[in-house]
Motif scaffolding. Structure first.
Motif, mmCIF file in Angstrom:
data_model
loop_
_atom_site.group_PDB
_atom_site.id
_atom_site.type_symbol
_atom_site.label_atom_id
_atom_site.label_comp_id
_atom_site.label_asym_id
_atom_site.label_seq_id
_atom_site.Cartn_x
_atom_site.Cartn_y
_atom_site.Cartn_z
ATOM 1 N N TYR A 2 0.837 -1.206 0.000
ATOM 2 C CA TYR A 2 0.000 0.000 0.000
ATOM 3 C C TYR A 2 0.873 1.257 0.000
ATOM 4 O O TYR A 2 1.770 1.402 0.830
ATOM 5 N N LEU A 3 0.610 2.173 -0.938
ATOM 6 C CA LEU A 3 1.292 3.474 -0.982
ATOM 7 C C LEU A 3 0.299 4.600 -0.712
ATOM 8 O O LEU A 3 0.493 5.445 0.141
ATOM 9 N N ASN A 4 -0.778 4.611 -1.493
ATOM 10 C CA ASN A 4 -1.896 5.532 -1.275
ATOM 11 C C ASN A 4 -3.123 4.891 -1.910
ATOM 12 O O ASN A 4 -3.005 3.934 -2.674
ATOM 13 N N GLY B 91 -4.040 1.422 -5.103
ATOM 14 C CA GLY B 91 -4.579 0.103 -4.772
ATOM 15 C C GLY B 91 -4.034 -0.457 -3.472
ATOM 16 O O GLY B 91 -3.376 0.236 -2.690
ATOM 17 N N ASN B 92 -4.319 -1.729 -3.235
ATOM 18 C CA ASN B 92 -3.913 -2.434 -2.005
ATOM 19 C C ASN B 92 -4.448 -1.734 -0.753
ATOM 20 O O ASN B 92 -3.807 -1.761 0.305
ATOM 21 N N ASP B 93 -5.614 -1.105 -0.894
ATOM 22 C CA ASP B 93 -6.196 -0.323 0.207
ATOM 23 C C ASP B 93 -6.970 -1.260 1.138
ATOM 24 O O ASP B 93 -8.202 -1.287 1.149
ATOM 25 N N CYS C 193 -8.679 -3.548 -12.571
ATOM 26 C CA CYS C 193 -9.882 -4.333 -12.272
ATOM 27 C C CYS C 193 -9.595 -5.621 -11.502
ATOM 28 O O CYS C 193 -10.469 -6.139 -10.819
ATOM 29 N N GLN C 194 -8.377 -6.150 -11.581
ATOM 30 C CA GLN C 194 -8.087 -7.388 -10.848
ATOM 31 C C GLN C 194 -8.179 -7.199 -9.339
ATOM 32 O O GLN C 194 -8.579 -8.100 -8.615
ATOM 33 N N SER C 195 -7.792 -6.012 -8.874
ATOM 34 C CA SER C 195 -7.760 -5.783 -7.425
ATOM 35 C C SER C 195 -8.784 -4.745 -6.963
ATOM 36 O O SER C 195 -8.804 -4.377 -5.789
ATOM 37 N N MET C 196 -9.615 -4.265 -7.883
ATOM 38 C CA MET C 196 -10.609 -3.239 -7.539
ATOM 39 C C MET C 196 -11.962 -3.586 -8.152
ATOM 40 O O MET C 196 -12.032 -4.285 -9.162
#
Length: 216
Positions: free
Chosen positions: A77-79, A83-85, A159-162
């Motif tokens: 996670y960066l912001n 992604g990765n939120d 779209c894969q992670s959201m």
């Protein structure tokens, strides 16, 4: 209906100068999922989790309160736009399972949700851009949208992670304070409220829970 979403968690996040609220959801008696951006960059915070709540300002007998022992933000996670939120919180004690407090099921790894599926989002977030906050949990129904809708609106949409979802009329939406709450489709928590444009209610981006199932 009050207490019809027994998996919902209310997060109070505080440091010496700052206090904010987020949503979350119970996935095990001692574990809650939420959004990483709720705590990222806010320094040394304490997090209190309330389960079994409808009106967060009242001392309801159904409520259970917990300090969070530790939390883990996704390592990539960066912001929120990158992604990765996603964040996993471990409660200091296990919650007692009651009719007001129950975990929600998660989708299996890479399980997809079809565009057009009607889902729901609950929370205690602001109900208008003027900043009015609600003390009672509210819910809106939002439809899963085709990925192109979010790809055209947001540069970093993947779209894969959201998941892209919203109410095309713009009358219903998530807003400040709803972050971290679940996008529930077919009785599973498929998404986590992540981000959108502040002045535009449609569309909104949700973290895709099924993509992160191995990490969880």
């Amino acid at each position: 209906r009050p207490h019809s979403r027994p998996y919902m968690a209310y997060l109070q996040i505080k440091n010496e100068t700052y206090s904010t609220r987020c949503g979350g959801f119970l996935i095990r008696p001692n574990a809650v999922l939420s959004a990483a951006h709720c705590v990222h960059g806010k320094g040394n915070v304490t997090i209190t989790v309330t389960l079994g709540a409808h009106n967060i300002k009242k001392k309801e007998l159904s409520q259970q309160h917990f300090r969070v022992g530790r939390w883990v933000i996704h390592p990539r996670y960066l912001n929120y736009r990158s992604g990765n939120d996603i964040m996993l919180l471990k409660l200091k004690k296990k919650a007692k399972m009651t009719k007001y407090v129950k975990p929600i099921s998660l989708p299996s790894h890479n399980e997809t949700i079809t565009p057009g599926t009607e889902c729901s989002v609950s929370g205690w977030g602001q109900t208008s851009v003027t900043g009015h906050r609600t003390d009672v949990m509210l819910e809106v129904d939002l439809k899963v949208q085709h990925k192109k809708m979010c790809e055209d609106s947001f540069k970093g949409y993947w779209c894969q992670s959201m998941i892209c979802a919203g109410d095309i009329s713009g009358r219903k939406s998530t807003y400040k304070g709803d972050s971290g709450g679940p996008l529930v489709c077919n009785r599973k928590a498929h998404g986590i409220v992540s981000y959108g444009y502040e002045k535009s209610p449609f569309p909104k981006v949700f973290t895709r829970v099924s993509y992160y199932e191995p990490w969880i």
